[in-house]
Design an enzyme around this catalytic site. Structure first.
Site, mmCIF file in Angstrom:
data_model
loop_
_atom_site.group_PDB
_atom_site.id
_atom_site.type_symbol
_atom_site.label_atom_id
_atom_site.label_comp_id
_atom_site.label_asym_id
_atom_site.label_seq_id
_atom_site.Cartn_x
_atom_site.Cartn_y
_atom_site.Cartn_z
ATOM 1 N N HIS A 1 -10.970 -19.069 -47.601
ATOM 2 C CA HIS A 1 -9.868 -18.478 -46.832
ATOM 3 C C HIS A 1 -9.888 -16.961 -46.920
ATOM 4 C CE1 HIS A 1 -6.885 -17.489 -50.048
ATOM 5 N NE2 HIS A 1 -7.398 -18.513 -50.681
ATOM 6 N N GLU B 1 -4.060 -19.721 -45.739
ATOM 7 C CA GLU B 1 -4.113 -20.653 -46.875
ATOM 8 C C GLU B 1 -2.909 -20.477 -47.774
ATOM 9 O OE1 GLU B 1 -5.304 -22.103 -50.969
ATOM 10 O OE2 GLU B 1 -4.617 -20.135 -50.350
ATOM 11 N N GLU B 2 -2.542 -19.216 -48.000
ATOM 12 C CA GLU B 2 -1.450 -18.922 -48.934
ATOM 13 C C GLU B 2 -0.100 -19.368 -48.367
ATOM 14 O OE1 GLU B 2 -2.219 -18.126 -51.801
ATOM 15 O OE2 GLU B 2 -4.074 -16.968 -51.782
ATOM 16 N N ASP C 1 -13.027 -21.750 -53.328
ATOM 17 C CA ASP C 1 -11.798 -21.008 -53.628
ATOM 18 C C ASP C 1 -11.877 -20.482 -55.058
ATOM 19 O OD1 ASP C 1 -9.190 -19.939 -53.449
ATOM 20 O OD2 ASP C 1 -8.510 -21.617 -52.227
ATOM 21 N N HIS D 1 -3.137 -13.643 -57.953
ATOM 22 C CA HIS D 1 -2.046 -13.136 -57.105
ATOM 23 C C HIS D 1 -1.472 -11.818 -57.613
ATOM 24 C CE1 HIS D 1 -1.116 -17.188 -54.912
ATOM 25 N NE2 HIS D 1 -2.378 -16.813 -54.839
#
Lengths: 336, 332
Positions: free
Chosen positions: B60, B198-199, B221, B305
């Site tokens: 992604h 994706e998030e 990922d 993140h």
């Protein structure tokens, strides 16, 4: 002065490791002032003015900044650290830091996905934090880092409108103004001190003031501006864009009233710091020998002691003009 | 490996309608494949080898960030998170606001005299974004996006740190793989999906896998890397290779094939066992149309993140080597 301040903010100088910054300053001022370096590492300068001063005025800015110091290396190559000066855990997490030899690391922590409900609401304890320099073992880490090495936040100065976002505006703002004053043509002679170790207890200023033995002193600083959305007006301390801030009292000094009134009457843009908070070299300077009338002139700075201090470049220019006039007034002997 | 490409991908932004990173991926993939854009889903790059079977590889392109919800005046903004946000790290964090132009901004940190309890984490409802420009409403509107701003830095060893390595490292691996295989005779036709959203709930992979006629798929990922205070049972060790996902939602055949290739070719591999959903694009690709046999490779990553994500570039090489052998027909 903007470019000078940007350069100054790019040179790391954690308390006790001010050498590189001192060399930079000497290079800037050597053609404009006499200078010497004392046993502690303070840079003490004498600037010849148009006339001889009636009162000996000392103008101070501290060279050092807050930072991190490596205290232990784990078997897995992670670096435990202490802070040098006050830094909140909140501004350290997930931050890149750079050691003196250029080694980059990040302040790591458990990922948010793995936290329990309570952990999400509470900052990790300072002693659980570590710097990840990429090493996988203690031996690998020790090839690039030794305990006692210092690091600063990795950040480059960035423009934000009329403001500058940078590490270490505390107190490179003062240093920038003081260098500019030394390059100018002042009315009277004055002494300038670029001092060490302010952030660990005003240690440099104590000895520098003893050496200079001034009749009056002006501290050029950066102070907390809390003019942030949602903060009550009586807690804002001072505001960006309103000129330099002068203090009547802070946590280290109850300032000389006569000097404060003289400064406050100057017809140059400035503000009064409207909260008793913080402390600076004035705490050591005003108690030197038999006592020295002292005033602090500060650049209002948001997010001080963080990797991202924000201050107004217009205030910086006003701080220069204000300081220049204040120094001349004090050196003339009038009013003191 | 061309780490300059990883640096470009990491520093670029792909968030909502901002497609900087996607455009970099597009121009790179066009060197080796036929690339089509699918609005919401992202990019689909095809390398047709005239084979019976097609392998879909997915990574992604989108990143976590913020969106402006209110202009507060005096240059301050209120924002909400786009994707998962670690509120602990926000104070004094530098970001870019994508308004009429790009503006640098910083999340306010609490001044010391106002910090009643320094241990408490403030949420996005209590922390403001400072642009330093008092009439910012002339340049920024509600709905404008906000991304982390930081450089990609080399750490000791083979590690790097930067923003959006989740999942630009996956995108990087697939571009590098395309470069290595486009002129080779492969067992499969290859489709690379660079999916968006994706998030926000694996949105891009839903539509991109629908667009593709694939027999097998592997999602690339990131997953949790090791560090102090983290149980070694719940993470992969950086530098010890890719993490092979093992889960009931994944296809056992594809998983076993990847495992066998790693054994045959001496490619380091670690295992990540999950009892159900993997929280990656593999979850939706595997149930696309009548179903696609799907595997999962994850790159161990620290500080997920945040703008200080860390990966070991050796692990990227491991992923590329595994996929290379898979395409050549290994693992049988």
């Amino acid at each position: 002065m903007k470019e000078l301040l940007k350069k100054l903010c790019s040179i790391p100088a954690v308390s006790g490791r001010e050498e590189k910054l001192r060399e930079f300053i000497i290079n800037e001022i050597k053609d404009y002032a006499e200078y010497s370096v004392d046993q502690n590492g303070n840079l003490i300068c004498f600037k010849r003015g148009k006339s001889r001063a009636k009162k000996k005025v000392m103008v101070d800015a501290h060279m050092d900044e807050v930072g991190l110091i490596a205290s232990y290396i784990t078997d897995n190559g992670f670096v435990r650290f202490e802070t040098v000066g006050g830094i909140d855990a909140a501004v350290m997490l997930a931050r890149k830091v750079v050691f003196e030899n250029g080694t980059v690391g990040v302040v790591g922590m458990k990922p948010v996905h793995m936290l329990s409900g309570d952990e999400k609401k509470t900052l990790p304890k300072a002693d659980s934090l570590y710097i990840d320099i990429g090493a996988s073992t203690k031996e690998e880490a020790e090839k690039v880092i030794s305990v006692g090495d210092t690091a600063v936040f990795y950040s480059e100065p960035l423009d934000m409108g009329n403001n500058l976002l940078a590490r270490a505006i505390d107190d490179r703002a003062g240093v920038a103004v003081l260098i500019s004053l030394l390059k100018g043509t002042p009315e009277y002679d004055f002494y300038a001190t670029f001092t060490v170790k302010e952030e660990v207890g005003l240690r440099g200023a104590k000895t520098a003031t003893f050496t200079v033995s001034p009749d009056a002193a002006v501290i050029l600083e950066a102070t907390t501006a809390a003019d942030i959305y949602g903060v009550a007006s009586d807690k804002k301390v001072c505001s960006l864009g309103q000129g330099p801030a002068i203090s009547f009292m802070d946590r280290s000094t109850l300032y000389n009233k006569k000097l404060f009134d003289l400064a406050n009457a100057l017809p140059i843009k400035h503000q009064v710091k409207e909260y008793v908070s913080g402390g600076n070299n004035a705490g050591a300077v005003h108690l030197s020998k038999g006592g020295v009338p002292t005033l602090t002139v500060s650049l209002p700075t948001r997010y001080i002691h963080s990797p991202s201090c924000l201050a107004s470049l217009l205030d910086l220019e006003d701080m220069y003009t204000f300081s220049e006039k204040l120094i001349a007034l004090l050196a003339s002997g009038e009013g003191l | 490996m061309d780490l300059r490409l990883l640096e470009k991908l990491s520093c670029a932004v792909s968030l909502g309608h901002i497609d900087e990173a996607r455009n970099i991926a597009k121009s790179e993939l066009e060197k080796y494949a036929e690339v089509a854009e699918f609005g919401q889903c992202g990019l689909i790059a095809k390398i047709d080898k005239g084979k019976d079977k097609t392998l879909l590889l997915d990574a992604h392109i989108d990143e976590v960030g913020f969106i402006v919800t209110k202009i507060l005046g005096d240059g301050f903004l209120r924002v909400a998170s786009v994707g998962g946000c670690d509120a602990r790290i926000l104070p004094a964090t530098v970001v870019t606001v994508h308004g009429k132009e790009k503006f640098t901004a910083v999340f306010a940190s609490t001044p010391p005299h106002l910090a009643e309890d320094k241990k408490d984490v403030k949420g996005l409802d209590d922390i403001v974004l400072d642009t330093g420009i008092s009439d910012i409403e002339r340049y920024v509107s509600c709905g404008d996006l906000v991304s982390y701003k930081t450089d990609l830095c080399r750490l000791d060893g083979n590690k790097v740190s930067g923003k959006s390595l989740d999942d630009r490292v996956g995108v990087f691996c697939l571009i590098e793989l395309a470069r290595r295989v486009y002129d080779k005779d492969l067992e499969y036709n290859l489709i690379i999906s660079i999916s968006d959203g994706e998030e926000l709930g694996l949105r891009g992979a839903v539509t991109s896998s629908f667009e593709c006629e694939a027999d097998e798929a592997i999602a690339i990922d990131v997953s949790f890397g090791d560090g102090p205070n983290i149980s070694s049972e719940k993470c992969g060790k950086l530098g010890n290779g890719a993490m092979l996902g093992i889960s009931p939602v994944l296809d056992r055949g594809v998983t076993e094939k990847l495992k066998k290739i790693a054994g045959d070719k001496n490619i380091p591999l670690q295992f990540e066992v999950m009892g159900g959903k993997t929280s990656t694009d593999a979850d939706v690709i595997s149930v696309s149309k009548s179903g696609i046999k799907t595997g999962l490779l994850s790159i161990p990553l620290r500080n997920m993140h945040t703008p200080a994500e860390v990966v070991d570039t050796h692990d990227l090489e491991g992923v590329i080597s595994l996929l290379y052998e898979y395409l050549l027909g290994g693992g049988k």
